[in-house]
Design a protein around this motif. Structure first.
Motif, short mmCIF file in Angstrom:
data_model
loop_
_atom_site.label_atom_id
_atom_site.label_comp_id
_atom_site.label_asym_id
_atom_site.label_seq_id
_atom_site.Cartn_x
_atom_site.Cartn_y
_atom_site.Cartn_z
N UNK A 1 3.37 11.40 5.41
CA UNK A 1 3.79 11.65 6.79
C UNK A 1 4.86 10.66 7.20
N UNK A 2 5.04 10.54 8.50
CA UNK A 2 6.11 9.69 9.05
C UNK A 2 5.67 8.22 9.12
N UNK B 1 -11.54 7.84 3.39
CA UNK B 1 -10.40 6.95 3.28
C UNK B 1 -9.92 6.59 4.69
N UNK B 2 -9.43 5.38 4.83
CA UNK B 2 -8.99 4.87 6.13
C UNK B 2 -7.68 4.12 5.93
N UNK B 3 -6.77 4.26 6.88
CA UNK B 3 -5.51 3.53 6.81
C UNK B 3 -5.12 2.99 8.16
N UNK B 4 -4.72 1.74 8.18
CA UNK B 4 -4.19 1.09 9.38
C UNK B 4 -2.68 1.01 9.19
N UNK B 5 -1.92 1.73 9.99
CA UNK B 5 -0.51 1.85 9.69
C UNK B 5 0.34 1.99 10.95
N UNK B 6 1.65 1.94 10.71
CA UNK B 6 2.62 2.17 11.78
C UNK B 6 3.43 3.41 11.38
N UNK C 1 11.60 8.40 18.90
CA UNK C 1 12.47 7.24 18.72
C UNK C 1 11.67 5.95 18.67
N UNK C 2 10.36 6.06 18.72
CA UNK C 2 9.53 4.87 18.76
C UNK C 2 8.66 4.69 17.54
N UNK C 3 7.81 3.68 17.64
CA UNK C 3 6.88 3.35 16.57
C UNK C 3 5.49 3.24 17.17
N UNK C 4 4.53 3.81 16.48
CA UNK C 4 3.15 3.80 16.96
C UNK C 4 2.23 3.25 15.89
#
Length: 123
Positions: A26-27, A95-100, A105-108
């Motif tokens: 994904x993004x 499964x678990x992921x902590x990500x940005x 136009x932003x980041x989450x």
């Protein structure tokens, strides 16, 4: 959107081994950490193992020495090698992921979960 797709679950006899995989897509901009959790029937979800992007690992006492978590950062994939499996390891593994991730136009930043894969260990 972010997807975590797990594979590798199944039925195995006590003492056997399984290897779980989880690929993130994904993004995604960066992944800070990934991990595995499990939930047995009638029990709360519990941590199994985690690994940071720098390679630091953490294990539940119940699996330490039997399970090994690893990752391939380039493939955005985390693995869980499970050896000397016991009937009490039977659970759905998530499964678990902590990500940005990029959002417009932003980041989450956020935490994401896979759909789960069943691991059954027979005695």
């Amino acid at each position: 959107q972010v997807q975590l797709v797990e594979s590798g679950g199944g039925l195995v006899q006590a003492g056997g081994s399984l290897r779980l995989s989880c690929a993130a897509s994904g993004s995604i901009i960066t992944i800070n950490a990934m991990g595995w959790y499990r939930q047995a029937p009638g029990k709360q979800r519990e941590l199994v193992a985690t690994i940071t992007s720098g390679g630091n690992t953490n294990y539940a006492d119940s699996v330490n020495g039997r399970f090994t978590i690893s990752s391939d950062n380039a493939k955005r994939t985390v693995y869980l090698q499970m050896n000397r499996l016991k009937p009490e390891d039977t659970a759905v593994y998530y499964c678990n992921a902590d990500l940005r991730r990029a959002v417009g136009w932003g980041i989450e930043s956020g935490t994401y979960w896979g759909q789960g894969t069943q691991v059954t260990v027979s005695s």
